[in-house]
Design a protein around this motif. Structure first.
Motif, PDB file in Angstrom:
ATOM      1  N   SER A   1      10.465   7.842 -13.686  1.00  0.00           N
ATOM      2  CA  SER A   1       9.134   7.732 -14.293  1.00  0.00           C
ATOM      3  C   SER A   1       9.296   7.485 -15.774  1.00  0.00           C
ATOM      4  O   SER A   1       9.833   8.318 -16.516  1.00  0.00           O
TER       5      SER A   1
ATOM      6  N   ARG B   1       2.747   1.727  -3.498  1.00  0.00           N
ATOM      7  CA  ARG B   1       1.949   2.262  -4.606  1.00  0.00           C
ATOM      8  C   ARG B   1       1.920   3.788  -4.624  1.00  0.00           C
ATOM      9  O   ARG B   1       1.545   4.389  -5.620  1.00  0.00           O
ATOM     10  N   ARG B   2       2.295   4.405  -3.524  1.00  0.00           N
ATOM     11  CA  ARG B   2       2.333   5.876  -3.485  1.00  0.00           C
ATOM     12  C   ARG B   2       3.569   6.440  -4.180  1.00  0.00           C
ATOM     13  O   ARG B   2       3.575   7.616  -4.550  1.00  0.00           O
ATOM     14  N   ILE B   3       4.607   5.628  -4.317  1.00  0.00           N
ATOM     15  CA  ILE B   3       5.856   6.156  -4.874  1.00  0.00           C
ATOM     16  C   ILE B   3       6.215   5.553  -6.227  1.00  0.00           C
ATOM     17  O   ILE B   3       7.032   6.128  -6.951  1.00  0.00           O
TER      18      ILE B   3
ATOM     19  N   ARG C   1       0.833  -1.204   0.000  1.00  0.00           N
ATOM     20  CA  ARG C   1       0.000   0.000   0.000  1.00  0.00           C
ATOM     21  C   ARG C   1       0.871   1.258   0.000  1.00  0.00           C
ATOM     22  O   ARG C   1       0.547   2.246  -0.671  1.00  0.00           O
ATOM     23  N   TYR C   2       1.954   1.229   0.765  1.00  0.00           N
ATOM     24  CA  TYR C   2       2.841   2.392   0.769  1.00  0.00           C
ATOM     25  C   TYR C   2       3.623   2.490  -0.534  1.00  0.00           C
ATOM     26  O   TYR C   2       3.852   3.585  -1.060  1.00  0.00           O
TER      27      TYR C   2
ATOM     28  N   HIS D   1       7.395  -6.760  -1.578  1.00  0.00           N
ATOM     29  CA  HIS D   1       7.363  -5.311  -1.364  1.00  0.00           C
ATOM     30  C   HIS D   1       8.364  -4.885  -0.295  1.00  0.00           C
ATOM     31  O   HIS D   1       9.012  -3.837  -0.427  1.00  0.00           O
TER      32      HIS D   1
ATOM     33  N   ASP E   1      -6.976  -2.687  -8.152  1.00  0.00           N
ATOM     34  CA  ASP E   1      -6.478  -1.578  -7.346  1.00  0.00           C
ATOM     35  C   ASP E   1      -7.584  -0.979  -6.486  1.00  0.00           C
ATOM     36  O   ASP E   1      -7.367  -0.576  -5.350  1.00  0.00           O
TER      37      ASP E   1
ATOM     38  N   GLN F   1       4.655   3.258  -9.846  1.00  0.00           N
ATOM     39  CA  GLN F   1       3.512   2.802 -10.608  1.00  0.00           C
ATOM     40  C   GLN F   1       4.007   1.925 -11.746  1.00  0.00           C
ATOM     41  O   GLN F   1       5.189   1.971 -12.106  1.00  0.00           O
TER      42      GLN F   1
END
Length: 254
Positions: free
Chosen positions: A237, A185-187, A182-183, A225, A251, A189
């Motif tokens: 990116s 996915r914030r940084i 979950r964490y 993860h 998701d 993709q």
């Protein structure tokens, strides 16, 4: 050979034949045709009930032919005991149907929640319900079920404790990976190029417990993860591909 013994044997065999035919007809009537699912569920126990009633009747007739004096007190005892037998039979049939229905509901709920069917959980629930109903039926027949109740309670407690330990100890690592995902996915993709330690590649998919990475050598790796978050990670990116409907739904469910 004594004629009474021959007639008694014929009566017992006749009870078996009548029970087999009657049980087969009962099962066929309940399973086929425009019947509800509940009737189909009770087809097997209802057929067994018919068979044993017919067999008991044949044995009673055989005993009456061999020893008529032994059955003289039977009518009064039967009339006094018959309601208990009927209630016990109805309890077993209803309990079987309830166990099957609750197992189906549990399987469906777990399948919707986890995406997988849990046959072990459904089977455990059916056994627990049938054990309880069987104890109630035996108690209705006048059997002392104190020892059986204590034994069943001990078995159920041991099974529940084993499941709790398996979930608590075996699922701890999985829960940690899901929380780390979950964490993560914030940084990052899908489509990002990452470098961490000796791993370099492009993220293709973020799974619940692992990150799927395509290395520069075109090799697909599933990396936990927590491994990615345990050391510095460089994120570039890249050309992020559009998520498929299935991935968007996955998701959203997370």
């Amino acid at each position: 050979m004594d004629e009474r013994a021959l007639y008694a044997a014929v009566a017992v065999i006749g009870g078996v034949v009548v029970g087999t035919v009657g049980g087969g007809l009962t099962r066929r009537l309940l399973r086929h045709g425009p019947r509800t699912q509940k009737l189909r569920v009770v087809a097997a126990p209802a057929a067994a009930f018919v068979f044993w009633v017919a067999l008991a009747t044949g044995i009673a007739i055989g005993v009456g032919l061999l020893a008529p004096d032994a059955l003289r007190p039977l009518p009064g005892r039967t009339l006094a005991y018959l309601p208990r037998v009927l209630v016990a039979g109805l309890l077993l049939i209803t309990g079987y149907a309830a166990a099957a229905a609750t197992a189906v509901v549990l399987s469906g709920g777990l399948a919707r929640a986890t995406g997988r069917t849990r046959r072990e959980a459904a089977l455990s629930l059916r056994i627990a319900v049938m054990t309880t109903v069987t104890l109630l039926a035996l108690s209705q027949l006048g059997v002392d079920t104190t020892i059986l109740t204590l034994a069943a309670a001990a078995l159920l407690f041991a099974a529940a404790l084993a499941v709790a330990l398996l979930i608590g100890l075996g699922g701890r690592d999985l829960a940690r990976e899901i929380a780390a995902g979950r964490y993560l996915r914030r940084i990052v993709q899908p489509g990002d190029h990452i470098t961490t330690g000796q791993l370099t590649g492009r993220i293709t998919t973020l799974h619940p417990a692992t990150t799927e990475v395509e290395t520069d050598g075109a090799e697909l790796l599933h990396v936990p993860h927590t491994h990615l978050l345990s050391q510095p990670i460089r994120v570039q990116s890249g050309q992020r591909r559009a998520a498929t409907p299935k991935e968007r739904q996955a998701d959203a469910s997370r």
